[in-house]
Design an enzyme around this catalytic site. Structure first.
Site, PDB file in Angstrom:
ATOM      1  N   TYR A   1      41.707  37.020  39.442  1.00 20.22           N
ATOM      2  CA  TYR A   1      43.085  37.110  39.927  1.00 20.22           C
ATOM      3  C   TYR A   1      43.965  37.009  38.684  1.00 20.22           C
ATOM      4  CZ  TYR A   1      41.859  36.346  44.855  1.00 20.22           C
ATOM      5  OH  TYR A   1      41.353  36.464  46.125  1.00 20.22           O
TER       6      TYR A   1
ATOM      7  N   ASP B   1      44.084  44.066  45.252  1.00 15.28           N
ATOM      8  CA  ASP B   1      44.561  44.197  46.636  1.00 15.28           C
ATOM      9  C   ASP B   1      45.267  42.936  47.125  1.00 15.28           C
ATOM     10  OD1 ASP B   1      42.459  42.459  46.866  1.00 15.28           O
ATOM     11  OD2 ASP B   1      41.296  43.668  48.276  1.00 15.28           O
TER      12      ASP B   1
ATOM     13  N   HIS C   1      39.321  43.266  51.117  1.00  5.64           N
ATOM     14  CA  HIS C   1      39.302  41.814  50.915  1.00  5.64           C
ATOM     15  C   HIS C   1      38.701  41.095  52.125  1.00  5.64           C
ATOM     16  CE1 HIS C   1      41.131  39.192  47.734  1.00  5.64           C
ATOM     17  NE2 HIS C   1      40.823  38.253  48.605  1.00  5.64           N
TER      18      HIS C   1
END
Length: 495
Positions: free
Chosen positions: A239, A267, A356
């Site tokens: 991330y 995403d 995800h």
């Protein structure tokens, strides 16, 4: 150094002077209160007390060393002098019933497929842990569609093929793997097992399966890397932090520790609304705070630990990532043919088609359906051999994996099933889950008439029904007319 006492810590129990104990050491977190991603309330609940039990499932062990200045590290505490809160170990009726179910769990040998682990986990995991692991976005339509989409693809087997020996090994991003799937990144492993992600590391080594290390792991990155053995392969899921210097250090540290590829999550500019997780968090808060106006309903475990994620991440950042690492770069979360083509043109090494796990945008298409669209677009541009394509989400059977390989995927990511196996039966559970998939893969390779993965192609499958969407997760026929599949029986309560 003279140890602090419980009485010393207990006097610092307000937002103006907040000390907590974690793993036998005291920390002054007063100035950190406004910055805590999960809000001040949970820290203040443990102000002047031992917060280790709450800290462990959410944070890697090196969190305080990394983010709290040394001046705020107050030193060791004489834990014998720390008063135990009587209310901390209260077991209510629901928890007592859960513990009974845990004592009566089916033997591991009675788990015959990945859904069996999920069924046992649903009945034995702590409520907050189950809510976090199992939740999807909004109405959870995409969560269900991820698996249902595989049911709309049918095989076209070949006969009279010599399949006495079949080979399910492969190479992904230049690394050998015993299987065409990997353990994908999933956060907060300690919610399900006190050892956390290192359980997955050990099981992956035993079965020759690649592990992707999550940014939001409960174990620290170095703990997970230290747990690998031999030439075990690990990848890094990232991330992207708003502070690019932090991101650079994470990436380059991972590369120096031997990670073989970088999977940038694209995403999640903001984490989705996962209402089971949110309700669980609200239930905990509501038990303490009756004033509706003071309860933060927007938080769940996921949002509470993810405020650092940069929503400004864009295509213009790709050249920068290529400048800071030699690891292959993968975009994790591509959801359209247009972006797949763009990824090739930006020179990334691979893409992961993913929504995800149905936890972000509800009504996003399943990865397996996107795969059909993406491979057609890449072939039309002559790009199909310029990039590796992976999928994840909803995979529960060896047939699901083979369908993805037939349609052009290089490999498949599996997350929740391994968490459920880890949460119920530990390392042995994860090993059995992997072995079950291996057995299914070998059997179904024979049944469709293929000796090795390279033999598979789109002629082995019929995808004519893949776009036949239905947002209804259940119907009367499947609920009433069909016999329910039998799941592992729990032992009889002898109490």
């Amino acid at each position: 150094m003279v140890s602090l006492t419980g009485a010393d810590i207990a006097t610092h129990n307000t937002k103006d002077s907040c000390w907590v104990i974690v793993h036998g050491k005291a920390y002054d977190v007063t100035e950190f209160l406004p910055e805590h991603p999960g809000g001040q309330k949970i820290i203040l609940k443990y102000a002047g007390k031992d917060a280790t039990k709450e800290f462990d499932p959410i944070h890697p062990s090196d969190t305080l060393d990394k983010y709290l200045p040394a001046s705020k590290h107050l030193g060791p505490v004489d834990m014998g002098s720390v008063e135990k809160a009587e209310t901390e170990e209260v077991i209510d009726e629901d928890e007592r019933a859960r513990l009974t179910r845990v004592s009566l769990m089916p033997p591991l040998s009675q788990c015959y497929n990945l859904l069996d682990f999920e069924d046992v986990a649903r009945q034995t995991m702590r409520k907050a842990a189950w809510a976090y692991y199992s939740s999807g976005a909004d109405d959870e339509i995409t969560l269900r569609e991820n698996h249902a989409a595989y049911h709309r693809i049918w095989f076209r087997p070949r006969i009279l093929v010599d399949v006495e020996n079949v080979d399910i090994s492969t190479t992904m991003l230049g690394s050998k793997s015993s299987v065409p799937f990997y353990i994908t990144a999933t956060a907060l492993g300690k919610l399900g097992n006190p050892e956390g992600e290192v359980v997955l590391t050990r099981a992956g080594y035993r079965e020759g399966v690649i592990q992707m290390i999550p940014t939001l792991a409960s174990c620290s990155f170095d703990e997970i890397v230290d747990a690998k053995q031999g030439d075990q392969v690990q990848w890094l899921q990232l991330y992207v932090n708003k502070d690019r210097e932090i991101t650079r250090k994470i990436v380059q540290h991972a590369e120096s520790r031997g990670c073989k590829s970088l999977w940038i999550t694209v995403d999640a500019p903001q984490l989705g609304r996962r209402e089971k997780d949110m309700r669980s968090k609200y239930d905990e808060q509501a038990a303490e705070v009756q004033d509706e106006g003071t309860v933060d309903r927007s938080q769940g475990a996921a949002r509470a630990i993810s405020s650092f994620i940069d929503p400004s991440l864009s295509w213009k950042d790709i050249p920068w990532f290529k400048s800071i690492t030699k690891m292959p770069i993968v975009l994790k979360g591509v959801q359209s043919a247009e972006d797949a083509i763009k990824a090739v043109e930006y020179g990334v090494d691979a893409i992961l088609l993913s929504n995800h796990g149905g936890r972000q945008l509800d009504f996003a298409k399943s990865a397996i359906e996107m795969l059909v669209e993406v491979m057609a677009a890449l072939k039309a541009k002559g790009y199909d051999n310029k990039i590796e394509v992976y999928v994840d989400g909803g995979v529960r059977r060896g047939t699901d994996i083979l369908k993805a390989i037939c349609l052009g995927a290089k490999g498949v990511g599996i997350g929740r099933p391994f968490l459920y196996a880890m949460s119920t039966y530990g390392e042995s559970g994860v090993v059995r889950a992997i072995q079950l998939l291996k057995d299914e893969l070998e059997m179904n390779m024979r049944l469709i008439g293929a000796q090795k993965l390279a033999d598979l192609n789109s002629t082995f499958v019929d995808t004519s029904s893949i776009t036949a969407h239905s947002a209804t997760p259940r119907d009367n026929l499947s609920e009433q007319a069909y016999q329910k599949m039998i799941t592992p029986p729990f032992l009889k309560n002898k109490l």
